[in-house]
Design a protein around this motif. Structure first.
Motif, short mmCIF file in Angstrom:
data_model
loop_
_atom_site.label_atom_id
_atom_site.label_comp_id
_atom_site.label_asym_id
_atom_site.label_seq_id
_atom_site.Cartn_x
_atom_site.Cartn_y
_atom_site.Cartn_z
N ILE A 666 0.92 -1.18 -0.11
CA ILE A 666 -0.12 -0.05 -0.17
C ILE A 666 0.79 1.17 -0.04
O ILE A 666 0.63 2.08 -0.69
CB ILE A 666 -0.77 -0.05 1.17
CG1 ILE A 666 -1.95 -1.19 1.09
CG2 ILE A 666 -1.76 1.36 1.47
CD1 ILE A 666 -2.58 -1.25 2.33
N ALA A 667 1.68 1.31 0.74
CA ALA A 667 2.76 2.36 1.05
C ALA A 667 3.51 2.78 -0.36
O ALA A 667 3.66 3.93 -0.82
CB ALA A 667 3.66 2.30 2.30
N ASP A 668 4.03 1.68 -0.62
CA ASP A 668 4.80 1.75 -2.12
C ASP A 668 3.88 2.35 -3.24
O ASP A 668 4.36 3.07 -4.20
CB ASP A 668 5.41 0.17 -2.75
CG ASP A 668 6.34 -0.13 -1.61
OD1 ASP A 668 6.90 0.91 -0.96
OD2 ASP A 668 6.78 -1.23 -1.53
N GLU A 673 2.02 7.09 -6.66
CA GLU A 673 1.34 8.14 -7.06
C GLU A 673 1.50 9.49 -6.45
O GLU A 673 1.29 10.51 -7.29
CB GLU A 673 -0.07 7.58 -6.63
CG GLU A 673 -0.64 6.44 -7.31
CD GLU A 673 -1.85 5.89 -6.78
OE1 GLU A 673 -2.50 6.84 -6.14
OE2 GLU A 673 -2.29 4.81 -7.26
N TYR A 674 1.85 9.64 -5.45
CA TYR A 674 1.95 10.90 -4.60
C TYR A 674 3.11 11.18 -4.35
O TYR A 674 3.58 12.48 -3.64
CB TYR A 674 0.99 10.86 -3.59
CG TYR A 674 -0.61 10.60 -3.83
CD1 TYR A 674 -1.47 11.41 -4.46
CD2 TYR A 674 -1.03 9.42 -3.46
CE1 TYR A 674 -2.66 11.12 -4.85
CE2 TYR A 674 -2.09 8.98 -3.53
CZ TYR A 674 -3.09 9.81 -4.58
OH TYR A 674 -4.41 9.56 -4.91
N GLY A 675 4.26 10.36 -4.32
CA GLY A 675 5.47 10.87 -3.73
C GLY A 675 5.69 10.42 -2.39
O GLY A 675 4.74 9.99 -1.65
N GLY A 676 6.94 10.68 -1.91
CA GLY A 676 7.41 10.52 -0.45
C GLY A 676 7.45 9.17 -0.16
O GLY A 676 7.46 8.24 -1.14
N ASP A 680 2.80 8.07 5.71
CA ASP A 680 1.84 9.02 6.30
C ASP A 680 0.64 8.61 5.65
O ASP A 680 -0.24 9.36 6.01
CB ASP A 680 2.22 10.48 5.99
CG ASP A 680 3.57 10.63 6.74
OD1 ASP A 680 3.66 10.02 8.02
OD2 ASP A 680 4.29 11.73 6.46
N TYR A 681 0.37 8.05 4.70
CA TYR A 681 -0.96 7.55 4.30
C TYR A 681 -2.01 6.95 5.19
O TYR A 681 -1.51 6.10 5.84
CB TYR A 681 -0.90 6.62 2.96
CG TYR A 681 -2.11 6.37 2.14
CD1 TYR A 681 -2.75 7.29 1.78
CD2 TYR A 681 -2.53 5.12 2.03
CE1 TYR A 681 -3.93 7.28 1.26
CE2 TYR A 681 -3.94 4.74 1.38
CZ TYR A 681 -4.60 5.99 0.77
OH TYR A 681 -5.71 5.54 0.25
#
Length: 1717
Positions: A666-668, A673-676, A680-681
């Motif tokens: 999920i984090a990857d 998509e959004y960077g970072g 923090d999602y």
């Protein structure tokens, strides 16, 4: 400071080639000079030219000669140079850090006028002055310039303070302006500071003042606010030219000013707080100095000249060599350069506060600097060049410094530990501790950087020997305290300061976690321990094991290796960690697992990827598993989820690994998509919260994102229906009812009836809920629900179902409650009883069935006993009145005190057996007194006695037995018991029993029978001391007979008979034991005697060896010879010490001589080589023939001895001729003379002496004369006869000596005759020297008998003028003495006069002395206190002499308290203006002012005298050099005061001049009383000055030590003030005039204008005034007229005298017809 020329950097030219400016780099490595041709030369610190570059004009079209460089400065980082030019520009050149770096212009600042001077005090900040008078700032960072301040006058010079935070500018009009970028808290003003008399071209800002100089040839030092504090004026020195340039030393303690051919040096003296000029440095032909530059370390000064030369000078106060390794150069009082002679490295040690540095020491393996100033302490690290200066009050040099830590210095002083971090000027921390060992202190200063922590400074130390304190030095607070139960001998923090290792005296090693405050013992025996550098790994030694903790967070996991030897060191270098161990003579190293060590380091550094890499190289083990767990926890905390996933995979936590894998996906995806990193999602954060089982946090995150469905879905997946329904309710979800129904069905399907019942209960369906509870087998919950609702209790069927279910489930208590609720007490009581709910049963019975309460209490007690709750049963049995059961319960529950309490309420028969049991308990606890009391109460005294006996407390047993039994029975009992114990071998107990019944003899007999002699002796010593010694002897003999020699020895020694022990061992041939005893217990030589006897028993070689062993061989030989054992002595000497044989022969000869065996003795003496002893032996026996034979045969030198002996014998027999013949043979005629003298045969003695010993004749003659003198007159006649004989024989010298030796004190004529004869003969026959010598003897003798003239004439015969004069003066023949002096030697006239004066003084003939020495006569009058005569005589001299003695007399009178007489002296003789008399005048004034009773008309003449004397004095002072001095002003003031006193006294005699100012009297007398009280209290603090506001009456006055006014007067005043204070009519304020000021004040309160005082009243003269001829003398017209009228009316002499004085004082009176007649 002194200047010493070092070298010439730039050779001067023949003509003018001015060096325009110079600069030193702040790092001391570079020196720049700008020459006349605008080229900048660069030199290194040693003076070698290394580089150069040319400056540029603003525009090339103007040419290179279109400008002059006026200022130059290095940047603070020493990489740039700013150049100020007259073509209106400043260039900044980047010159680089290395020599030869390319020079580029990095900044330029174009100005509107020429640059005149330039500074670069701070980074990016260039300060410069312009021709137009502006001082501007150029910022090298922004490349912009701005004006700081502007003036209208050309800027001639700039200077900065030491810190560079402030600047001074000097201007052509002399103005000096100060400006601060930061005043550093000094509070000094900014702006125009001072106007110098000339343009201050030479200006320097030193640490304590500003020095400016210029063309007026004056150097002026200004204070911090511009006031002049010193001036050095050379304007009259023709050799001095104008001052052109100045420079202050970097420390600000010295200033150098340049002029023509000369450098002047000013040094600041802290002790004098002033500048001191040193000897100027004069260099001929140097010409004008145009530039000065001081090296930043203060060691060098460079001077540029008009001719283009640059000279370098060494600046040094003093220089010293420290331990031949370091050079100390004191360049100023507060600055020292320390140079390492081997490496050349230099460190500048400087006091930032300008304090003078005392001796500098280099300590700690010659790495650390320590120096003191008066108020600070300087510390430094030579290797890192970090320096510190901290405030430090001197402690006499008692500090102890420890340098074990490289970052911080530890200082111990008077029980206080102070920490100073190198490079910091603040004390890091200070704590109290008495433990100065560095092993008991641990400091960690930022040794390992940690994430999120910038500053980490911690300290651990001992508060006391068992308590450790840890302190955070950044925040200065305590972060932990460890209290231990044993002494601590070592401690150490880890590098991060979070964990503490310490070891105690029991060698136990402990770990303390500071964050969690937990202490763990990690090793039971530890001989070595250390943290591995750069990690949190611990290495320790436990006997033969090496222990390593790779992960100290899990101290139970330790890696151990067997080893031999001891750990000595721990080394970590080149990626390898080794433990160095010594095994015997070898050194072995054990290598640690660097991967495990690196893991800990990586974790601490936050490098988790490196930690994973390390762990992947390791096989799985307990230690590795702990590390994976640690890493997983830390990775999750840091949100490094891939690492956490890898950790859980390694640990085999599949579910967590899979969950994290999904989370990472999920984090990857989010990151793409959004960077970072996607962590923090919200879904990632939710899953992490779920992983931590923090579902509430997950819910909160969902709801923040309004993801209600997802939150509910999460809870449904987890079957957390309640939380799911709560979310739905909170958010008003439409599927709420569906959820509830689904939840209920799911509960029923999963047979969770209880939870379903709770749901139904929550929804209000109570009957359904009760049914579900009963179905679930939970009737208690059903009953609770039913009892809470009255409508349900009315349903009989429902209640019966619940009751049946409760009884079936043995829930009798709940059933009873239910029955009680439905008012069925019988069934309720049965249920309570069955269910053992006795509390509720008793409560119910008390209200319904009272008769059942007692039975229930007993049943309750029985139930508690069955439940083993005996202590709880006691009270219930008491309530049930079952005393026996209560006692048994109390005993069973070990409630002994309760048992005793209950027993005391029972009858004796019942209680008896229980008393025994309770008493036995207390006996077992050794509480014997309580036990005894219980035994006795229960009639068991025998058991009590047995108890005491078994406990060995015989006295208590005996005391109890004595109470309970007859004495004989007690004795029989104890003796029987003792004999029984004796049979059992319990001798100590038997002894105690015997002693208790006073039968110590039985105990002694017992011990004797058992041969326990030590115990027997002990008792004898206690009870039969008189038999002790005999017993010891007796036992010793018995034991000796039995062969028990060691024991026998002990008893002999105890009997003080060590000889018996020695003898015992001797008899048994145990010589070594005998020697031991003698040595230990005998006298100083006893053991030697035993050794001798031992050797004698051995004989031969064995004896020699033995004596050599003890070092007693020579002593043994001497002892044998001394005790007449000559055979043994000869034997020992022949075998070992042959050199001792002559000595033994001698002793043997002496023994034979004493025995009378002379012939045998002669043989021994000859063998001993001492034949003289044989000669003396025969001489002693008067056997002269034998003596002669031995002497001639063996000792020719003794022949004389024999002859002398024979002669002595002959003299004794009066055979003088024979004796003289023998002494003649022996050549000892001196003995003949001696014998004749002793026989009083002086003629024979003189004959022999004259014939054979002429040299001794004179001495013999004198001795004869002395002998004669002792015989008195008969002797004197003999001397005279002898003298006449010598005179007739022509032996005049001897004759004179004889005459001089005549002594007959009672016959002066004879003595005079002899002395005259001696003088006459010496003058006639013996020559000048001898005559003078004789005369010096005879003259004083003649004087002593009063023959002064005779003595003087004899002196004159020999030209002894002075002696003749002394003789005349001694006889008081002063005229003769004067005549002799005048005629024969005028030099002595003054000598005679002086003695004559002293004579007159001594005789008290002062009147005669006046004619000779007036001053001496006056001094003599003073000594005799003949003051009138003294002053009368002095008055005939001059005015000065007179007043000298007037002053002496006045001083005497003042001391005597007669001040009035002293005053009259000055009235009579006037008051000269001698400064030495001023104290007398002041004392007279003070004395008179202090005299009581002077406030009256009768005192006028005294005040008038004082006034006239002071007036006379002031008039005289005006004409002297003391005019207008403070003393003059003081006397003028005294004159005014005396005048007012006199005027007041005069006015008091005229009634119409009186006043009635009661209001003023009240205020002043009230203040007087306050002052009086203040004198009593010793303090003015409570004094109220409110009445004297707006007056010139002073508030602060000296407080007298004692009262001036008597107690009666003070009481009278106090009564008057009290009376007046009650008078409402009286206005109790001081009257005011038109100035709104007290009418008598000379100074106006509002304006401060001072008015002149009225000559009559002293009031201020404001309007109508009378002026006098002398300026400053005025009077109020009204007061003056009133006074004049009173004088006219009364014709009062005193008032007339006042007017007469005013006329004289003021130069005449105003126009009036008044006459003094």
């Amino acid at each position: 400071m002194q200047l010493r020329h070092v070298r010439t950097l730039l050779t001067p030219q023949d003509g003018a080639a001015k060096v325009t400016c110079m600069a030193w780099a702040p790092n001391n490595a570079k020196f720049a000079v700008c020459t006349v041709d605008r080229v900048v030369l660069l030199y290194d610190e040693h003076g070698e030219r290394r580089d150069k570059f040319s400056t540029k004009p603003t525009d090339p079209k103007y040419g290179r000669k279109s400008y002059v460089v006026k200022g130059m400065a290095f940047s603070p980082d020493s990489t740039k140079i700013a150049v100020g030019q007259t073509d209106n520009i400043i260039f900044v050149y980047k010159i680089g850090e290395e020599w030869g770096d390319k020079k580029v212009i990095c900044n330029k600042f174009i100005q509107t006028s020429a640059v005149t001077c330039l500074l670069w005090p701070e980074e990016n900040t260039i300060v410069f002055g312009l021709v137009e008078g502006k001082v501007r700032l150029a910022n090298t960072k922004t490349n912009k310039s701005s004006t700081i301040y502007g003036t209208d006058s050309y800027v001639v010079s700039l200077a900065s303070n030491i810190s560079g935070k402030g600047i001074l500018s000097g201007h052509a009009d002399g103005t000096i302006v100060r400006y601060f970028f930061d005043d550093e808290g000094s509070g000094e003003s900014q702006g125009k500071l001072v106007i110098h008399p000339c343009p201050p071209y030479a200006m320097a800002w030193a640490s304590n003042s500003i020095v400016a100089a210029g063309c007026d040839k004056k150097m002026v030092a200004y204070g911090k606010e511009g006031h002049v504090i010193q001036t050095f004026d050379y304007s009259r020195d023709s050799s001095e030219k104008e001052f052109t340039v100045a420079a202050a030393s970097p420390g600000g303690q010295s200033v150098v000013i340049g002029s023509f051919d000369r450098l002047r040096v000013l040094n600041w003296s802290p002790r004098r707080s002033a500048w001191e000029e040193a000897k100027p440095k004069e260099i001929p032909h140097l010409y004008t100095i145009t530039a000065l530059a001081w090296k930043r370390d203060g060691s060098r000064l460079c001077a540029g000249t008009l001719c283009g030369g640059v000279e370098q000078f060494d600046c040094c106060l003093r220089r010293s060599i420290y331990k031949n390794k370091f050079e100390m150069t004191y360049v100023g009082p507060s600055q020292v350069i320390v140079k390492n002679l081997s490496t050349g490295m230099r460190v500048v040690l400087k006091s930032h506060y300008g304090y003078e540095i005392d001796e500098v020491k280099i300590l700690g393996k010659e790495r650390y600097l320590v120096a003191h100033t008066s108020d600070t302490l300087l510390l430094g690290d030579l290797s890192s060049t970090k320096l510190s200066e901290v405030a430090w009050q001197g402690s006499g040099g008692n500090e102890k410094f420890f340098f074990d830590n490289e970052n911080v210095c530890m200082i111990f002083n008077a029980g206080e530990l102070t920490l100073v971090e190198y490079g910091s000027n603040e004390i890091l921390g200070s704590v109290r501790t008495e433990f100065m060992n560095p092993h008991l202190i641990s400091v960690r200063i930022n040794e390992r950087r940690q994430q999120g922590m910038e500053e980490n400074k911690r300290l651990a130390y001992l508060v006391d020997i068992k308590t450790i304190a840890t302190v955070d030095l950044v925040g200065s607070y305590n972060i932990g305290t460890v209290s231990h139960d044993s002494k601590i001998d070592w401690l150490e923090l880890n590098e991060t300061g979070h964990k503490l290792l310490f070891r105690d005296k029991k060698m136990k090693l402990h770990l303390y976690d500071i964050e969690s405050a937990t202490k763990t013992t990690i090793l039971s025996y530890c001989s070595y321990v250390q943290w591995v550098p750069g990690s949190d790994v611990v290495v320790a030694q436990n006997r033969n094991s090496l222990c390593v903790w790779y992960n100290i967070d899990t101290p139970e996991r330790v890696t151990m290796f067997p080893m031999k030897g001891d750990i000595v060191d721990l080394e970590r270098s080149n990626g390898k960690t080794e433990v160095i161990v010594t095994e015997g003579v070898n050194t072995v190293s054990y290598t640690l697992d660097e991967g495990l060590i690196e893991f800990g380091t990586a974790i601490d550094d936050g490098d988790y990827h490196r930690a994973v890499a390390f762990l992947e190289t390791l096989e799985m083990s307990a230690e590795t598993e702990a590390m994976w767990k640690t890493l997983s926890r830390l990775a999750l905390e840091a949100k490094q989820l891939h690492i956490a996933e890898r950790c859980f995979a390694a640990l085999g936590h599949v579910s967590k690994a899979r969950f994290l894998h999904e989370t990472n996906e999920i984090a990857d995806q989010v990151a793409k998509e959004y960077g970072g990193d996607g962590t923090d999602y919200y879904q990632v954060r939710v899953r992490l919260a779920m992983l931590e089982k923090n579902y509430k946090l997950a819910e909160m995150i969902f709801l923040e994102q309004n993801a209600v469905e997802e939150a509910m879905e999460m809870y449904q997946e987890l079957h957390m229906w309640d939380e799911c329904i709560s979310v739905a309710e909170a958010k008003g979800h439409p599927a709420l009812e569906k959820l509830r129904q689904g939840y209920y069905e799911w509960l029923l399907q999963t047979q969770q009836e209880e939870r379903a019942a709770e749901v139904q209960e929550g929804q209000g369906d109570l009957q359904a809920a009760i049914g579900l509870y009963l179905k679930a087998g939970l009737p208690a919950k059903a009953a609770r629900l039913a009892m809470g609702r009255e409508e349900l209790l009315g349903n009989t069927d429902l209640v019966n179902r619940i009751a049946t279910a409760l009884i079936r489930g043995d829930l009798f208590e709940q059933a009873g409650e239910l029955f009680e609720k439905i008012r069925n007490p019988q069934r309720a009581l049965e249920c309570y009883r069955k269910g053992s709910s006795f509390l509720k049963a008793v409560e119910l019975a008390r209200s319904v069935f009272p008769a059942e309460v007692v039975k229930l209490e007993e049943a309750w007690g029985d139930h508690l006993v069955q439940q083993k709750q005996l202590d709880a049963a006691i009270n219930h049995y008491i309530e049930a009145r079952c005393a026996i059961k209560a006692i048994e319960a109390a005993i069973g529950a070990r409630q002994w005190k309760k048992a005793i309490y209950i027993l005391e309420t029972q009858d004796k028969k019942t209680a008896s057996k229980y008393y025994l049991r309770v008493a036995q308990h207390y006996a077992a606890l050794q509480e014997y007194e309580i036990a005894e009391d219980l035994y006795v109460k229960g009639d068991h005294s025998k058991e009590a006695i047995d108890m005491y006996t078994q406990a060995g407390r015989w006295e208590q047993a005996h005391k109890l037995a004595s109470k309970c039994m007859r004495p004989e029975d007690v004795s029989v009992l104890y003796i029987t018991q003792a004999q029984e114990m004796e049979r059992q071998g319990k001798y100590k107990e038997a002894e105690r029993l015997f002693i208790t019944v006073d039968e110590p003899d039985l105990a002694i007999t017992m011990y004797k029978k058992c041969k326990m002699y030590d115990e027997m002796i002990r008792l004898l010593g206690k009870y039969h001391k008189d038999l002790l010694s005999d017993t010891h002897l007796h036992l010793g003999k018995e034991l000796e007979a039995e062969g028990r020699l060691q024991e026998a020895e002990y008893h002999y020694l105890e009997a003080k008979d060590w000889k018996a022990s020695v003898n015992m061992y001797r008899v048994n041939s145990m010589w070594d034991e005998a020697y031991r005893v003698a040595e230990a217990h005998g006298g100083a030589n006893s053991h030697k005697h035993v050794a001798f006897l031992w050797a004698k028993s051995l004989g031969g070689e064995a004896a020699v060896k033995l004596l050599n062993k003890f070092g007693l061989l020579e002593m043994a030989i001497d002892h044998a010879a001394d005790n007449n054992m000559f055979d043994f002595a000869f034997e020992l000497a022949r075998l070992s010490l042959k050199q001792k044989l002559p000595e033994i022969h001698f002793k043997y000869g002496s023994f034979l001589e004493d025995e009378g065996k002379f012939e045998e003795a002669e043989v021994q003496f000859v063998k001993a080589g001492k034949p003289k002893e044989a000669v003396l032996m025969y001489a002693h026996a008067q056997n002269w023939a034998a003596a002669q034979r031995v002497a001639e045969a063996h000792d020719p030198d003794s022949v004389v001895l024999v002859l002398v002996g024979q002669a002595d014998a002959a003299f004794k027999q009066k055979e003088f001729q024979k004796a003289e013949a023998l002494l003649l043979r022996a050549q000892r005629l001196d003995l003949a003379v001696k014998h004749y003298k002793e026989a009083a045969m002086w003629s024979d003695a003189l004959r022999v002496c004259k014939e054979f010993l002429p040299g001794d004749l004179e001495a013999l003659q004198e001795e004869y004369e002395q002998e004669v003198a002792k015989k008195g007159p008969r002797g004197v006649e003999g001397i005279l006869e002898q003298a006449r004989e010598w005179e007739q024989a022509g032996e005049f010298a001897r004759a004179v000596d004889c005459y001089l030796k005549v002594r007959d004190p009672g016959n002066n004529p004879l003595m005079e005759k002899c002395w005259m004869k001696a003088a006459e003969l010496s003058i006639k026959f013996l020559g000048q020297p001898r005559s003078i010598e004789v005369m010096r003897l005879v003259g004083p003798q003649l004087v002593s008998i009063g023959k002064f003239n005779v003595a003087a004439e004899l002196y004159l015969n020999l030209d002894l003028i002075k002696e003749a004069i002394d003789a005349f003066m001694e006889g008081e023949e002063w005229n003769k003495a004067k005549r002799v002096a005048k005629e024969l030697d005028p030099r002595y006239e003054e000598y005679v006069d002086q003695h004559y004066k002293e004579y007159l003084k001594d005789q008290g003939k002062v009147d005669s002395l006046v004619g000779v020495d007036v001053m001496a006569a006056l001094d003599m009058y003073v000594e005799r206190e003949q003051w009138e005569k003294c002053l009368e005589t002095a008055a005939k001299q001059n005015y000065k002499v007179l007043h000298k003695y007037v002053a002496l007399y006045a001083t005497h009178l003042i001391r005597e308290g007669c001040w009035d007489k002293a005053l009259s002296l000055y009235v009579q003789h006037g008051a000269p203006s001698n400064a030495q008399n001023f104290n007398i005048y002041k004392r007279l004034f003070v004395e008179m002012v202090n005299v009581p009773g002077m406030n009256c008309a009768e005192a006028y003449h005294s005040w008038a005298d004082l006034r006239d004397v002071l007036f006379n004095l002031c008039e005289n002072i005006v004409k002297s050099s003391e005019a207008n001095t403070p003393a003059h002003e003081e006397f003028e003031t005294m004159l005014v005061v005396a005048h007012y006193y006199a005027t007041r006294s005069a006015a008091q005699s005229i009634k119409q001049l009186g006043v009635g100012w009661e209001n003023m009297a009240f205020i002043f007398l009230n203040h007087f009383l306050d002052l009086s009280d203040a004198i009593e209290e010793g303090s003015l603090d409570a004094l109220d000055h409110s009445d004297f506001q707006n007056t010139d009456i002073p508030f602060e006055v000296p407080l007298p030590a004692k009262q001036h006014v008597s107690e009666e007067q003070r009481e009278e005043t106090r009564d008057w003030v009290l009376t007046v204070s009650m008078d409402q009519r009286l206005e109790q304020v001081l009257p005011r005039d038109e100035r709104d000021t007290y009418e008598a004040s000379l100074v106006a309160a509002s304006t401060g204008v001072r008015s002149l005082p009225c000559l009559i009243t002293g009031y201020p003269v404001l309007r109508n005034k009378v002026e006098f001829k002398r300026p400053g003398k005025e009077a109020n017209k009204e007061s003056w007229n009133k006074f004049l009228m009173a004088v006219k009316m009364s014709h009062n002499p005193s008032c007339q005298d006042v007017l007469k004085f005013i006329n004289q004082w003021c130069g005449g009176l105003p126009g009036t017809n008044f006459s003094f007649q």
